[in-house]
Design a protein around this motif. Sequence first.
Motif, PDB file in Angstrom:
ATOM      1  N   ASP A 155       0.877  -1.172   0.000  1.00  0.00           N
ATOM      2  CA  ASP A 155       0.000   0.000   0.000  1.00  0.00           C
ATOM      3  C   ASP A 155       0.911   1.218   0.000  1.00  0.00           C
ATOM      4  N   ASP A 157     -12.862   5.423   2.275  1.00  0.00           N
ATOM      5  CA  ASP A 157     -11.437   5.512   2.627  1.00  0.00           C
ATOM      6  C   ASP A 157     -11.079   6.941   3.030  1.00  0.00           C
ATOM      7  N   GLU A 179      -7.215   0.309  -4.592  1.00  0.00           N
ATOM      8  CA  GLU A 179      -7.246   0.209  -3.127  1.00  0.00           C
ATOM      9  C   GLU A 179      -8.573  -0.366  -2.614  1.00  0.00           C
TER      10      GLU A 179
HETATM   11 MG    MG Z   1      -4.545   4.801   2.144  1.00  0.00          MG
END
Ligand code: MG
Length: 618
Positions: free
Chosen positions: A23, A210, A186
């Motif tokens: 990530d 998010d 993501e």
């Molecule tokens: Mg993030």
Amino acid sequence: MAKVSINLATGSIQKEELIVGIDLGTTNSLVAFINPDKNPQVINDTGKGVLVPSIVHFGQTGEVTVGNEAKNYLITDPQNTIFSVKRLLGRSYKDIENYKDFFSYKVIDDDSESLVKINVGGKFYTPIELSGLILKELKARAEHALKTPVNRAVITVPAYFNDSQRQATRDAGKLAGLDVLRIVNEPTAASLAYGIGLNPEETKTIAVYDLGGGTFDVSILQIQNGIFEVLSTNGDTFLGGDDFDRAIVDYWIEQNRLNKADIIANNELAQQLRLKAEEAKKAFAHQSLVNEKIGDVWCTLDRSTFEQLILPKVQQTITACENALKDAKLTIDQIDEVVMVGGSTRTALVKKMVADFFKRPVHDEVNPDEVVALGAAIQADILAGNRKDILLLDVTPLSLGIETMGGLMDVIIPRNSKIPTKAGRQYTTSKDGQVNMKIAVYQGERDLIKENRKLAEFELKGIPSMPAGFPKVDINFLLNADGILKIQAVELRSGVKQEVEVKPTYGITDDQVEQMLMDSITHAKDDVNQRMLIEARTEGEQMVYTVERFVQKNGSHLSPDELAATNNYIESLKATLANGEKDAILKKIDEVNEFTRPFAERLMDHAISHAMKGKSIE
Ligand code: MG
Ligand code: ADP
């Protein structure tokens, strides 16, 4: 789609080496892997923690530090400390000029159309290089913790990243010495971490919320047959936990009756207050009052005041959720799951407002700042071939092509092509005055379309009437990252155009893919022979057709002897075609060609020679 590597000796699926999931965040980055118990796990390099702040510092003597150590330089050496570089990845100066004041370092524009650079101590760095440095640090930590070389990775990006931003992320990986097998959205990674989408049979619509340090996005995903499709995304690239911290600092400035300009001028105090504010925000998870003093400044805050302070910001994210739903043409009750991602979703008010909006409990069981990396590790495991039951999207497992004369498969995108990809070929008509062209799209490795899987068929209509071989039809295949194949046919002379979209992975399992591949290997020799025969036959039939048309139209230009001879040649070719022997057919074609070529040249008629070139479609 699946990445299937077949061991030709045994026919079994090949296992591959460890692939990590990364990530690469705006605020924090981290790396995860699948542990020997087959569970995703974040890498915690001894003493350094899990989260690596996405910050790079350049020292006076050229030394580079990344992560926590670099973070300290934000206060002492801001010009040489690069943060939020993800905002600049794959962007031109024009893209970012409106918010260039956000950066404390120098963002350079040499040509506003090209990608930005960053000037640090007289040296120029691209965001790709800087992201590469962060990835290199993550790679090193993984190697240190796992005691094994790490060369391959899956890296996540926001769903709204465009091609250029995705490519830049790939390039950054390459610079760090990583083979980037896949760029994954993501939200897709986050849902995988919750096991959503792992069952190829299930169909679900989910919302992924998010809220990170400086960015917010919400994505609505549709998951079907293991394919994640982004229905919509919404958000604000300048809204996140940092805003909560700023709201707290502003409140303290007000409470202490201080002048904001004075505080800003006192960089060190400003940074200390900011850090204290972040600490206070996090502390509300287990206490309801913060009361401390920094210098002469009282830092007092209770939870309900904190919630009032951030309410407008959280409300903004809820509005974005509304818009995302609207864009996806869905209502709240059509959302099956809500997944929380990003450190800022730990704030109770955020969770509550999101749950209230979607009228359902949200998923927050997995650590929100680890969930994306964990999902990326699962994706990596799938790519490594360790989860056979799951469909993937990084390469097309089967070739994609169209039917040409004689029922042959003409491959446009070969199997194992990395996606997204595009490819095209030019085709023409087989008959004079042909105004429609049937375009049939197939998937598979066999030379005959009847052995392959049909995906779509459509007709390109309205081709202006022309002799066979004259129309130029461009057929383009565009396979996007979500595995959707767009087929476009354009007749170039007239501009008539037709487009269809299909999902090649619908209704096909990994086992079937494997079977199709094995069949193509077993039948390879037969297939080649058949293809050659059909190609010869098609060419022969075309030859008969064009010569007969030629004689019909232009026979008066030929002498009686020439006409008779031509007739003989054609009859003889027809007889050979009926017998179906490839070499004999080719020989006859050559003879006819040899004999008739002078006629065509003589008459300046390109119909024959033209029609012989290129493939034609009925
Ligand atoms: Mg993030
Ligand atoms: P990004 O995806 O942008 O890299 P993260 O998901 O790591 O960011 O989120 C970082 C943000 O999360 C920071 O603003 C940080 O203050 C915030 N955060 C981390 N832990 C908590 C917590 N316990 N409560 C509230 N906010 C938190």
